[in-house]
Design an enzyme around this catalytic site. Sequence first.
Site, PDB file in Angstrom:
ATOM      1  CG  ASP A 157     -37.579 -45.225  25.616  1.00 22.27           C
ATOM      2  OD1 ASP A 157     -37.706 -46.018  24.271  1.00 22.27           O
ATOM      3  OD2 ASP A 157     -37.297 -45.527  26.886  1.00 22.27           O
ATOM      4  CG  HIS A 229     -41.382 -45.649  25.740  1.00 23.11           C
ATOM      5  ND1 HIS A 229     -40.586 -44.631  25.077  1.00 23.11           N
ATOM      6  CD2 HIS A 229     -42.283 -44.845  25.910  1.00 23.11           C
ATOM      7  CE1 HIS A 229     -40.945 -43.860  24.913  1.00 23.11           C
ATOM      8  NE2 HIS A 229     -41.496 -43.572  25.651  1.00 23.11           N
ATOM      9  CG  ASP A 292     -42.148 -41.877  29.117  1.00 24.80           C
ATOM     10  OD1 ASP A 292     -42.809 -42.855  29.712  1.00 24.80           O
ATOM     11  OD2 ASP A 292     -42.419 -41.334  28.281  1.00 24.80           O
ATOM     12  CD  GLU A 293     -42.671 -39.888  24.612  1.00 25.13           C
ATOM     13  OE1 GLU A 293     -42.548 -38.307  24.356  1.00 25.13           O
ATOM     14  OE2 GLU A 293     -41.348 -40.080  24.582  1.00 25.13           O
ATOM     15  CG  PHE A 386     -28.894 -31.132  31.708  1.00 23.81           C
ATOM     16  CD1 PHE A 386     -30.020 -29.969  31.179  1.00 23.81           C
ATOM     17  CD2 PHE A 386     -28.326 -31.140  32.650  1.00 23.81           C
ATOM     18  CE1 PHE A 386     -29.892 -29.093  32.682  1.00 23.81           C
ATOM     19  CE2 PHE A 386     -27.946 -30.357  33.854  1.00 23.81           C
ATOM     20  CZ  PHE A 386     -29.200 -29.884  33.890  1.00 23.81           C
ATOM     21  CG  ASP A 387     -32.527 -34.039  25.474  1.00 20.95           C
ATOM     22  OD1 ASP A 387     -32.539 -34.276  26.438  1.00 20.95           O
ATOM     23  OD2 ASP A 387     -33.247 -34.513  24.510  1.00 20.95           O
TER      24      ASP A 387
END
Length: 530
Positions: A157, A229, A292-293, A386-387
């Site tokens: 990333d 990213h 993504d993104e 889960f963050d």
Amino acid sequence: MIPLPAHLSELSVSYELSSGATVSGDLLDAVRLALPLLDLRPGDSGEIDVRRDPALGEEAYRLTTGSRGIEIVAGGRPGAFYAAQSLHQLLPDASYRLAGGGSWPVPGVRVEDSPRFGWRGLHLDVARHFFPKREVLRLVDLMAMHKLNRLHLHLVDDQGWRVESKAYPLLHEVSSHRPRTSVGHHREAVAYEEIPHGGYYTLDDLAEIGAYARARNVTIVPEIDVPGHASAILAAYPVLGATGERHDVLDRWGISPAILSPLPPTVEFLTTIFDELIGALGETPYVHIGGDEVVLDHWAASAEIMAYRDSLGLATANDLQAWFLRRLADALAERGARAVVWDEAFVSGGLRQDTLVMPWRGMGVGRRAAAAGHDVVATPVFPLYFDYAEAASADEPMAIGEAITVADVAAFRPAPEEWTDEERAHVVGVQAQLWTERVPDARTVDYRLWPRACALAEVAWSGAPDDGFTGRLERHLGRLDAIGVEYRPLAGPHPWQRRRPHRPGVVRVEDVMDHIDAMTHDAESTRPSM
């Protein structure tokens, strides 16, 4: 037991199983590996008899315990392994401790079992914070205990690259570390901890991780997230970028406009990386390529890239992104792997039909992907990120937002009843994500994953918990205690687990879901959603 077997009936008899007992049959190695602390000895006959039944599915099994011993009948090696995990859960918590030896009563039961979903996954982001090999291997063990079978490793990333490359060594020499790390709360002024952070897995590490996981019926799903990213990649090889400018490995959270070029040298670079990854990991049926993104502004501003787009007969930068991801999926298919993408890539269109889609922005876009004929792994922010904190409380350690509870996870249905049968058939599994911007160490990984991952295992294997799930979970926590898992207590964190306090109310998961679901209806919604 967690996860709950499909069918379990109690018998009136029991059996005493001792450490060092004999196990026999053609699948005995799987049983011995699943029960290492019992020190089982192979033999021609013994207390545990294992045999194969080709009429059962590979992961299916029958387990019978009674006065004459233990019988396991399995469709394949995975079924024998999972039968042994169920057998272990019949023993006292002390059987999970490293202190060897002992004898334990085994209650009489008959279990007939098979999983609801083939993909039962956990995702670990090792790019934002690096976790060394020992933590990955430990997570594999915990997954195997809970019959989870896909470990998705987010290997790159903006904040770091985590894999050795012989062909492009600057990736691990330059891109694997950053001089400092953001430690502030979400949506507040950036604050830094002036401590270098980094690390990477050597190719030998990956080979070990791949082999260790396969032996325990866990498939490693590596992710090389492109074309966005990309700050860490472009810190080492700026020539692969859309502008040619050098970037730094990002030291803050959020998304950078850094983006790889879609030109042929980038495709060559990535196929070489795929060859190194697959060559190290061994059999790799899936490779995640992100999608993504992505901020496409630098593509649109590049005369060279736009000329290349025109030469391909494409109309927009989004079309070019779709072409780029399909080209990578084609390269993976040539290497025997299926591509996996986040849902933005599906919304942009043009995917290979065999590409798996992970609809993180909600099951609405997941349903559209399934209706289009793509296999889907359910991964929505709510309730599978889960963050997020488990309560809107300053007692929780710092998280991006709240709240996702054990009960929320247990109530999730990956293939909703209101979908058509054809759409439901394309839901191949479910996976929880642990992004690690605010997960700096292994103790916090334990806290974030468990016991929510127990509820995930229940949903993934059984389809839905029964009314006794809460009681079974309370009982199961004794096993986690024996192993040494620093899970979040059901009543809330221990004082030493609070650390940097969470700021409740800054990001509510309900608001996030409304926002990102709306974005999925825009074919050009590649831009960062958060």
